[in-house]
Design an enzyme around this catalytic site. Structure first.
Site, PDB file in Angstrom:
ATOM      1  N   ILE A   3      52.466   9.659  27.574  1.00 20.04           N
ATOM      2  CA  ILE A   3      53.099   8.346  27.448  1.00 20.04           C
ATOM      3  C   ILE A   3      54.338   8.467  26.557  1.00 20.04           C
ATOM      4  CG2 ILE A   3      52.791   5.970  26.631  1.00 20.04           C
ATOM      5  CD1 ILE A   3      49.735   6.433  26.985  1.00 20.04           C
ATOM      6  N   SER A  61      58.654 -10.521  35.712  1.00 17.73           N
ATOM      7  CA  SER A  61      59.641 -10.100  36.712  1.00 17.73           C
ATOM      8  C   SER A  61      60.549 -11.280  37.065  1.00 17.73           C
ATOM      9  CB  SER A  61      58.918  -9.538  37.937  1.00 17.73           C
ATOM     10  OG  SER A  61      59.820  -8.859  38.762  1.00 17.73           O
ATOM     11  N   ASP A  65      50.711  12.778  24.932  1.00 20.73           N
ATOM     12  CA  ASP A  65      49.589  12.071  25.561  1.00 20.73           C
ATOM     13  C   ASP A  65      49.948  11.544  26.950  1.00 20.73           C
ATOM     14  OD1 ASP A  65      51.422  10.224  24.742  1.00 20.73           O
ATOM     15  OD2 ASP A  65      49.975   8.810  23.898  1.00 20.73           O
ATOM     16  N   ASP A  73      57.721  13.878  25.690  1.00 22.70           N
ATOM     17  CA  ASP A  73      56.445  13.230  25.366  1.00 22.70           C
ATOM     18  C   ASP A  73      56.113  13.299  23.874  1.00 22.70           C
ATOM     19  OD1 ASP A  73      53.954  12.095  25.441  1.00 22.70           O
ATOM     20  OD2 ASP A  73      53.073  13.490  26.882  1.00 22.70           O
ATOM     21  N   ASP A  87      57.318  10.932  20.158  1.00 26.20           N
ATOM     22  CA  ASP A  87      56.584   9.882  19.440  1.00 26.20           C
ATOM     23  C   ASP A  87      55.454  10.439  18.584  1.00 26.20           C
ATOM     24  OD1 ASP A  87      54.548  10.468  21.312  1.00 26.20           O
ATOM     25  OD2 ASP A  87      55.283   8.921  22.679  1.00 26.20           O
ATOM     26  N   HIS A 131      55.529  -1.939  36.176  1.00 28.45           N
ATOM     27  CA  HIS A 131      56.173  -3.244  36.341  1.00 28.45           C
ATOM     28  C   HIS A 131      55.136  -4.376  36.244  1.00 28.45           C
ATOM     29  CE1 HIS A 131      59.318  -5.994  37.356  1.00 28.45           C
ATOM     30  NE2 HIS A 131      58.699  -6.418  38.434  1.00 28.45           N
ATOM     31  N   ASP A 163      58.485   1.031  33.616  1.00 26.59           N
ATOM     32  CA  ASP A 163      58.684   0.028  34.675  1.00 26.59           C
ATOM     33  C   ASP A 163      59.446   0.652  35.841  1.00 26.59           C
ATOM     34  OD1 ASP A 163      59.695  -2.155  36.241  1.00 26.59           O
ATOM     35  OD2 ASP A 163      59.373  -3.489  34.528  1.00 26.59           O
TER      36      ASP A 163
HETATM   37 CA   LIG Z   1      53.684  10.546  23.736  1.00 25.65          CA
END
Ligand SMILES: [Ca+2]
Ligand SMILES: *[C@@H]1O[C@H](CO)[C@@H](O)[C@H](O)[C@H]1NC(C)=O
Ligand SMILES: *[C@@H]1O[C@H](CO)[C@@H](O)[C@H](O)[C@H]1NC(C)=O
Ligand SMILES: *[C@@H]1O[C@H](CO)[C@@H](O)[C@H](O)[C@H]1NC(C)=O
Ligand SMILES: *[C@@H]1O[C@H](CO)[C@@H](O)[C@H](O)[C@H]1NC(C)=O
Ligand SMILES: *[C@@H]1O[C@H](CO)[C@@H](O)[C@H](O)[C@H]1NC(C)=O
Ligand SMILES: *[C@@H]1O[C@H](CO)[C@@H](O)[C@H](O)[C@H]1NC(C)=O
Ligand SMILES: *[C@@H]1O[C@H](CO)[C@@H](O)[C@H](O)[C@H]1NC(C)=O
Ligand SMILES: *[C@@H]1O[C@H](CO)[C@@H](O)[C@H](O)[C@H]1NC(C)=O
Ligand SMILES: *[C@@H]1O[C@H](CO)[C@@H](O)[C@H](O)[C@H]1NC(C)=O
Length: 539
Positions: A272, A194, A270, A263, A266, A451, A411
């Site tokens: 993420i 940061s 999941d 989601d 990728d 973050h 973040d």
């Molecule tokens: Ca994903």
């Protein structure tokens, strides 16, 4: 689930073992008390030196302004000599500096950084460094506490905050390290996130000889523009009674909708987003139908407009009055946290403090007054060259320095989109494509990290003591940097661990290798997405 012990065997590469420089202080208690009187350096007063044995709690001053620092009360990890110093940096400014000197020393020196607008020595980072045998320093960045009011009418305190606190800490810290051990340090490192990330890049840009290896996370580079951007959300949401405001419940709806739309980009749903840059989120699907009488599970058109603004880049004008990017958009994915930070209907305190005390010298200025005029003014004033946006870091490259840069892709404070922008800026300025820049500067995008720490992803990468796992049983970025500097082994990926409920003793939930920019992570085996082998770095 894998136990942390088993995990150690799964991890790629061993931890650097350059023990040739290992040395032991023979009479540490005596050496520690004598350094207090024998150390002499211009502008330095030693406040105290005390020998502390492993497992003993350290006593930290929390009086006055320092009470806002909320220092964790913790035990020191190893036997060490703690030296506290006062260093004059100009006629009207000073830093407090601590050097923690382990009895069992690896010959390595480490400097830590700060966070936000503080004013707070990061004792946990210093302790973390000593746990790996580094002689470690940290300073208070020129003032005490988290407020920016110390900048008011004192440009020297701003100089300390921009660059001088860390640089002075390195100069004095190296001197006291060598005085204490009676020999030269072998290699010099930096670890910060940061504001600490910005301080690390400032050193790379301006003091290329201070460090051999620099580990920087979520750097607050482009600092003035970041401060303006951080203040922009309050303009979009209004206060919590505005039609444009979304409650945390509404942001939870937005988050679910973002996952629905992005989601799987990728390769696996999941929770993420490996690369939020690929998420062109459109909130229109949440808009209430005109006939809806109950709007609790949809967004009004005013709220949809707010969401669009939040996820759009912040533009202003440059000196020629042409449209200019101030800062890239907030990345989709951090809404659950941001509902309580940027989207909470309150002015952002760092923005308000920075403009009040460092830019305008007007303590009555309010964040609601922010607009592109003020953003341009801050960018133009750029006190103490805090912007930290220099694209030419060839001096650092030429002396053999290495940079490991990481940024969490969820973040909630500094958008992850700013880091690739800086990497690309360096690449273009130096005329080095990533394949060549990678020789000394590597950037890793850590999916699902908030973050600097926390989040739904495999965020424990050894970046600090904040997580539960501080030993070698992880892809530890600090020790990977040591390997890179001392053995020439550059990290291809950064391995991250997600512990069950972020608690190491509950075991490992999953492990993921985070890719080096501009590559991105792609899931090639969705059924086994918790296994590192289910992922591939692709361009
Ligand atoms: Ca994903
Ligand atoms: C050390 O600090 C921890 C955490 O604050 C506390 O729980 C513990 O009681 C302290 N130990 C001593 C000996 O003061
Ligand atoms: C340290 O600097 C502050 C200004 O930031 C000043 O108020 C204070 O008097 C200084 N302390 C000493 C001992 O010079
Ligand atoms: C000092 O630390 C090294 C590892 O860094 C270890 O191998 C060695 O045993 C330690 N020495 C003592 C006396 O604790
Ligand atoms: C910050 O606090 C320390 C005490 O821990 C004090 O010695 C120092 O003078 C303070 N610095 C400023 C700038 O007020
Ligand atoms: C709205 O903001 C005001 C002022 O900050 C606060 O007192 C109030 O509790 C908030 N209301 C809600 C529903 O969050
Ligand atoms: C509105 O809908 C939500 C669920 O979508 C429900 O919990 C709530 O009771 C409804 N409110 C009214 C006034 O009908
Ligand atoms: C910049 O543009 C604005 C509105 O477009 C105008 O009011 C202002 O006078 C212009 N400033 C300069 C320096 O051209
Ligand atoms: C900061 O914003 C100004 C516009 O106010 C822009 O001209 C400048 O390029 C921006 N700087 C960075 C580093 O993005
Ligand atoms: C993890 O936390 C959740 C929510 O607090 C709890 O329900 C669950 O039991 C915890 N899991 C373990 C293994 O402790």
């Amino acid at each position: 689930m894998v136990s942390p012990k088993t995990l150690a065997h799964l991890l790629l590469g061993s931890i650097a073992g350059n023990v040739s420089a290992q040395q032991l202080v023979l009479h540490p208690q005596k050496a520690c008390s004598s350094i207090a009187s024998s150390f002499s350096h211009p502008d330095v007063t030693v406040n105290f030196a005390s020998y502390i044995t492993a497992g003993t709690n350290v006593s930290i001053d929390q009086s006055g302004d320092l009470s806002t620092c909320m220092h964790p009360a913790g035990a020191v990890p190893v036997d060490l000599c703690r030296v506290a110093m006062f260093v004059k940096t100009s006629g009207i400014s000073n830093i407090t500096l601590e050097a923690w000197l382990p009895t069992n020393w690896t010959g390595r020196f480490l400097s830590t950084g700060n966070g936000g607008l503080s004013g707070c020595i990061q004792y946990d980072d210093i302790a973390y460094g000593t746990s790996y045998g580094f002689a470690t320093v940290g300073a208070n960045n020129g003032h005490n506490g988290t407020s920016g009011d110390a900048f008011y009418m004192n440009s020297e305190v701003v100089e300390d905050f921009s660059w001088r606190s860390v640089h002075t800490g390195v100069v004095v810290g190296k001197a006291i390290t060598e005085a204490y051990y009676g020999s030269d340090y072998m290699k010099s490192y930096y670890l910060g996130c940061s504001t600490g990330g910005r301080q690390g890049f400032k050193e790379v840009q301006q003091f290329p000889h201070d460090f051999d290896g620099v580990v920087v996370g979520a750097p607050a580079v482009g600092f003035n523009n970041l401060s303006s951007w951080s203040g922009s959300f309050y303009l979009y949401t209004g206060d919590n009674s505005s039609a444009t405001f979304l409650s945390p419940d509404k942001w939870a709806l937005v988050h679910q909708d973002i996952l629905k739309q992005c989601d799987s980009i990728d390769g696996v749903a999941d929770g993420i987003l490996e690369d939020p840059e690929l998420c062109a989120y459109n909130p229109v699907t949440l808009q209430c139908s005109p006939s809806a009488s109950n709007t609790s599970s949809c967004l009004t058109s005013a709220q949809v407009a707010t969401v669009r603004k939040v996820f759009s880049p912040y533009y202003g004008t440059d000196s020629a009055n042409n449209s200019a990017l101030i800062f890239p958009r907030m990345q989709p994915g951090s809404e659950l946290a941001d509902a309580f930070i940027y989207y909470n209907g309150q002015p952002f305190p760092y923005t308000e403090d920075w403009f009040r005390y460092a830019i305008l010298e007007d303590p009555d200025w309010k964040a609601s007054q922010l607009n592109s005029y003020y953003a341009a003014l801050a960018n133009m004033k750029n006190p103490a060259n805090i912007e930290t946006w220099q694209g030419d870091i060839s001096a650092f490259k030429n002396k053999g320095g290495k940079v490991l840069h990481y940024h969490g892709q969820a973040d909630s404070i500094i958008t992850s989109s700013n880091s690739p922008r800086y990497y690309d800026h360096v690449s273009q300025t130096m005329g080095l494509p990533p394949s060549e820049l990678d020789d000394f500067y590597r950037f890793f995008r850590i999916a699902g990290m908030d973050h600097c720490s926390g989040g739904v992803g495999a965020w424990e990468i050894g970046q600090s003591a904040e997580g539960d796992a501080t030993d070698e049983s992880q892809g530890n970025v600090l020790m990977r940097m040591v390997e890179w500097v001392e053995q020439g082994e550059a990290p291809e990926t950064v391995r991250g661990v997600k512990f069950v409920n972020d608690t190491a003793s509950l075991g490992v939930d999953f492990v993921r290798d985070h890719c080096r920019y501009p590559m991105r992570n792609k899931c090639v085996d969705p059924d086994n997405y918790k296994e590192p082998s289910a992922w591939k770095c692709v361009l």
